[in-house]
Design a protein around this motif. Structure first.
Motif, short mmCIF file in Angstrom:
data_model
loop_
_atom_site.label_atom_id
_atom_site.label_comp_id
_atom_site.label_asym_id
_atom_site.label_seq_id
_atom_site.Cartn_x
_atom_site.Cartn_y
_atom_site.Cartn_z
N TYR A 42 0.83 -1.21 0.00
CA TYR A 42 0.00 0.00 0.00
C TYR A 42 0.86 1.26 0.00
O TYR A 42 0.61 2.20 -0.74
N GLU A 43 1.88 1.26 0.85
CA GLU A 43 2.74 2.44 0.95
C GLU A 43 3.48 2.71 -0.36
O GLU A 43 3.53 3.84 -0.83
N LYS A 44 4.02 1.66 -0.96
CA LYS A 44 4.76 1.85 -2.21
C LYS A 44 3.83 2.23 -3.34
O LYS A 44 4.19 3.05 -4.20
N GLY A 45 2.64 1.66 -3.37
CA GLY A 45 1.67 2.04 -4.39
C GLY A 45 1.26 3.49 -4.23
O GLY A 45 1.11 4.22 -5.22
N ALA A 46 1.10 3.93 -3.01
CA ALA A 46 0.72 5.32 -2.75
C ALA A 46 1.83 6.28 -3.18
O ALA A 46 1.56 7.34 -3.76
N VAL A 47 3.07 5.88 -2.93
CA VAL A 47 4.20 6.71 -3.36
C VAL A 47 4.21 6.81 -4.88
O VAL A 47 4.37 7.89 -5.45
N PHE A 48 4.02 5.68 -5.55
CA PHE A 48 4.00 5.68 -7.01
C PHE A 48 2.90 6.61 -7.51
O PHE A 48 3.14 7.43 -8.40
N GLU A 49 1.70 6.49 -6.96
CA GLU A 49 0.60 7.33 -7.40
C GLU A 49 0.84 8.80 -7.12
O GLU A 49 0.42 9.66 -7.88
N SER A 50 1.53 9.10 -6.02
CA SER A 50 1.80 10.50 -5.72
C SER A 50 2.81 11.10 -6.71
O SER A 50 2.74 12.28 -7.03
N ILE A 51 3.72 10.27 -7.19
CA ILE A 51 4.71 10.75 -8.16
C ILE A 51 4.11 10.80 -9.56
O ILE A 51 4.30 11.76 -10.30
N PHE A 52 3.38 9.77 -9.94
CA PHE A 52 2.77 9.68 -11.26
C PHE A 52 1.26 9.76 -11.10
O PHE A 52 0.54 8.77 -11.29
N SER A 53 0.78 10.94 -10.79
CA SER A 53 -0.64 11.10 -10.45
C SER A 53 -1.56 10.75 -11.62
O SER A 53 -2.70 10.32 -11.41
N THR A 54 -1.09 10.89 -12.85
CA THR A 54 -1.95 10.56 -13.99
C THR A 54 -2.07 9.06 -14.21
O THR A 54 -2.85 8.62 -15.05
N SER A 55 -1.32 8.26 -13.46
CA SER A 55 -1.37 6.80 -13.63
C SER A 55 -2.45 6.15 -12.77
O SER A 55 -2.60 4.93 -12.82
N LYS A 56 -3.21 6.92 -12.04
CA LYS A 56 -4.21 6.35 -11.13
C LYS A 56 -5.23 5.47 -11.84
O LYS A 56 -5.73 4.52 -11.27
N ASP A 57 -5.53 5.80 -13.10
CA ASP A 57 -6.54 5.04 -13.83
C ASP A 57 -5.95 3.93 -14.68
O ASP A 57 -6.66 3.30 -15.47
N PHE A 58 -4.66 3.65 -14.52
CA PHE A 58 -4.03 2.58 -15.29
C PHE A 58 -4.61 1.23 -14.90
O PHE A 58 -4.90 0.98 -13.74
N THR A 59 -4.71 0.38 -15.91
CA THR A 59 -5.08 -1.01 -15.61
C THR A 59 -3.83 -1.72 -15.09
O THR A 59 -2.72 -1.19 -15.16
N LYS A 60 -4.03 -2.93 -14.63
CA LYS A 60 -2.89 -3.72 -14.14
C LYS A 60 -1.87 -3.92 -15.26
O LYS A 60 -0.66 -3.78 -15.04
N ASP A 61 -2.33 -4.22 -16.46
CA ASP A 61 -1.43 -4.44 -17.60
C ASP A 61 -0.69 -3.16 -17.98
O ASP A 61 0.51 -3.19 -18.27
N GLU A 62 -1.39 -2.04 -17.99
CA GLU A 62 -0.74 -0.77 -18.32
C GLU A 62 0.32 -0.41 -17.28
O GLU A 62 1.41 0.05 -17.62
N PHE A 63 0.00 -0.64 -16.04
CA PHE A 63 0.95 -0.38 -14.97
C PHE A 63 2.19 -1.26 -15.15
O PHE A 63 3.33 -0.80 -15.06
N TYR A 64 1.98 -2.53 -15.43
CA TYR A 64 3.09 -3.46 -15.63
C TYR A 64 3.95 -3.04 -16.82
O TYR A 64 5.18 -3.11 -16.77
N GLN A 65 3.31 -2.58 -17.92
CA GLN A 65 4.07 -2.11 -19.08
C GLN A 65 4.96 -0.93 -18.70
O GLN A 65 6.11 -0.85 -19.14
#
Length: 106
Positions: A42-65
């Motif tokens: 949760y903490e690492k995901g939150a950090v990622f989202e705070s840095i890349f705020s436009t990635s919040k709507d990414f699907t699992k596959d898009e995130f993995y890419q």
């Protein structure tokens, strides 16, 4: 003979109780490890989202890419190695000094 049989039964019951206690403790340990892992994720995901705020709507596959993009992956791995090296240097500053002192004493 009856006394020995009773002791055997009591001992077997104690064994069962200890086995159940062991199972319960193992289960508790696994649950604590899962909680730690969940919190870390949760903490690492939150950090990622705070840095890349436009990635919040990414699907699992898009995130993995994104995460496995070769240039990013290599750059991140290099940065991780540097962070780990610095951490080890901070945690073990006396190890090098002790080795030098040992060499000079001989």
């Amino acid at each position: 003979m009856k006394n020995i049989d009773e002791k055997i039964l009591m001992t077997e019951e104690e064994i069962k109780q200890l086995q159940n206690k062991r199972k319960k403790l193992i289960s508790q340990q696994k649950q604590e490890e899962r909680k730690k892992r969940d919190r870390r994720i949760y903490e690492k995901g939150a950090v990622f989202e705070s840095i890349f705020s436009t990635s919040k709507d990414f699907t699992k596959d898009e995130f993995y890419q994104l995460i496995t993009f070769p240039n990013i992956k290599e750059a991140i791995n290099q940065k991780i190695k540097k962070i780990i090296e610095r951490r080890e240097e901070r945690e073990n500053p006396n190890t090098e000094n002790q080795e030098e002192e040992t060499d000079t004493e001989e």
